[in-house]
Design an enzyme around this catalytic site. Structure first.
Site, short mmCIF file in Angstrom:
data_model
loop_
_atom_site.label_atom_id
_atom_site.label_comp_id
_atom_site.label_asym_id
_atom_site.label_seq_id
_atom_site.Cartn_x
_atom_site.Cartn_y
_atom_site.Cartn_z
N HIS A 14 -9.05 -0.57 2.14
CA HIS A 14 -8.77 -2.00 2.34
C HIS A 14 -10.05 -2.83 2.23
O HIS A 14 -10.00 -4.04 2.45
CB HIS A 14 -8.18 -2.23 3.73
CG HIS A 14 -6.76 -1.77 3.90
ND1 HIS A 14 -5.79 -1.97 2.94
CD2 HIS A 14 -6.13 -1.13 4.94
CE1 HIS A 14 -4.64 -1.46 3.38
NE2 HIS A 14 -4.83 -0.96 4.58
N ARG B 221 -0.44 -9.35 -2.89
CA ARG B 221 0.90 -9.84 -2.57
C ARG B 221 0.84 -11.30 -2.19
O ARG B 221 -0.19 -11.77 -1.67
CB ARG B 221 1.45 -9.00 -1.41
CG ARG B 221 2.92 -9.22 -1.10
CD ARG B 221 3.33 -8.31 0.06
NE ARG B 221 4.77 -8.33 0.28
CZ ARG B 221 5.39 -7.69 1.26
NH1 ARG B 221 4.68 -6.96 2.11
NH2 ARG B 221 6.70 -7.77 1.41
N THR C 262 0.81 -1.22 0.00
CA THR C 262 0.00 0.00 0.00
C THR C 262 0.85 1.27 0.00
O THR C 262 0.60 2.20 -0.78
CB THR C 262 -0.94 0.02 1.22
OG1 THR C 262 -1.63 -1.23 1.31
CG2 THR C 262 -1.94 1.14 1.12
#
Length: 323
Positions: free
Chosen positions: A137, A159, A77
């Site tokens: 998020h 990720r 982020t």
């Protein structure tokens, strides 16, 4: 969690009665990072952030020119915030000049939607310069209706789950040491794989944006942290083209990549000292930023547990992770 040094995202003194009433109706579990987390629209949240999500859903109005960065926590982020800010504002703030990223943490330049909304519903996002860049998020299905119905762009970065878990594990232990001190990593891995983790289930979060990117590629761009690390300039160009600010000169790409690199940002005084307004120490966002760094923390057996879960959850999706 009474300590004044704790992140505002983990406190609950600003909860409204409306939120407390909502919490009483939701499934709850003892959490990691928070004493209690609650399941809202399929994902597990800390009370303050849940309030922020609800406020965001009710009050945020997207513009067609907006760029929304969506990630699961600890999935690149900070890096993406820096890159998007530098890309979108590169004519206003040339890399060769006194760039804001040299004196301001990326999290102060790109607002966190539900984070800003967790304290008050009266957030002045309308005052941000256009095109606005904001980060979230939340899962795709929990985004405010205006984001999904407008022409704004969503950049989603995911990720490798082992690296993501380890990054969050270390971040959490620094963020809330009292809450995590007696929470063994084996229990955390089990909770993560069961989806009972802050923001989780991780796999559902990723797959929602993955399928949306395939269904509507002009709306959602799916980026992996690993590809961004391996071929940064190629991926940065792809992001720039997607958000409508493509490059005309190769030189500009390398300058922005260098400015926003982990090596450059982590050495800046603003990212090494002090705290952000959310109560989190600036240096907490810069640990290693490596691919495969999970090996320093996870045993092979714990890594295998995450790998098996990943294989099971992503089977048939066409989505794979290296390392």
């Amino acid at each position: 969690m009474a300590s004044s040094s704790v992140s505002v995202y983990l406190k609950d003194e600003n909860l409204t009665q409306e939120t407390r009433d909502l919490l009483s109706s939701l499934p709850s579990e003892k959490g990691w990072l928070v004493s209690q987390m609650y399941q809202f629209e399929g994902s597990w949240q800390a009370p303050a952030l849940l309030q922020g999500i609800v406020n965001c859903q009710k009050h945020f109005e997207a513009n067609d020119s907006d760029v929304i960065l969506a990630t699961f926590p600890k999935s690149g982020t900070t890096w993406l915030k820096a890159l998007l800010f530098a890309l979108i504002h590169r004519h206003k703030f040339p890399v060769s000049g006194k760039h804001p990223l040299l004196v301001t943490n990326p999290h102060s330049l790109v607002p966190f939607l539900e984070g800003d909304y967790c304290v008050s519903p009266e957030v002045k996002f309308s005052e941000l310069p256009s095109p606005r860049i904001m980060q979230t998020h939340v899962t795709h299905h929990s985004l405010p209706v205006s984001i999904k119905s407008s022409c704004c762009k969503i950049v989603y970065c995911c990720r490798n789950p082992k690296d993501k878990f380890v990054s969050l594990w270390h971040f959490g232990r620094k963020l809330a040491p009292e809450e995590t001190a007696e929470y063994p990593i084996e229990t955390a891995v089990e909770a993560f794989c069961e989806g009972k983790f802050i923001g989780g289930p991780f796999w559902d979060h990723v797959l929602e944006y993955w399928y949306e990117s395939r269904k509507n590629p002009n709306k959602v761009l799916f980026v992996t942290y690993e590809e961004l690390k391996k071929q940064t300039e190629v991926e940065v160009k792809r992001i720039a083209n997607f958000i409508g600010c493509g490059f005309t000169a190769e030189e500009e790409v390398s300058e922005i990549v260098k400015l926003c690199s982990f090596e450059s940002l982590s050495k800046l005084e603003v990212n090494r000292q002090g705290k952000l307004p959310n109560g989190i120490e600036s240096n907490s966002y810069f640990r290693k930023g490596e691919i495969g760094g999970w090996r320093d923390t996870l045993s092979e057996s714990l890594a295998e547990v995450i790998d098996r879960t990943t294989e099971e959850k992503f089977r048939g999706s066409g989505l794979k992770f290296s390392c």
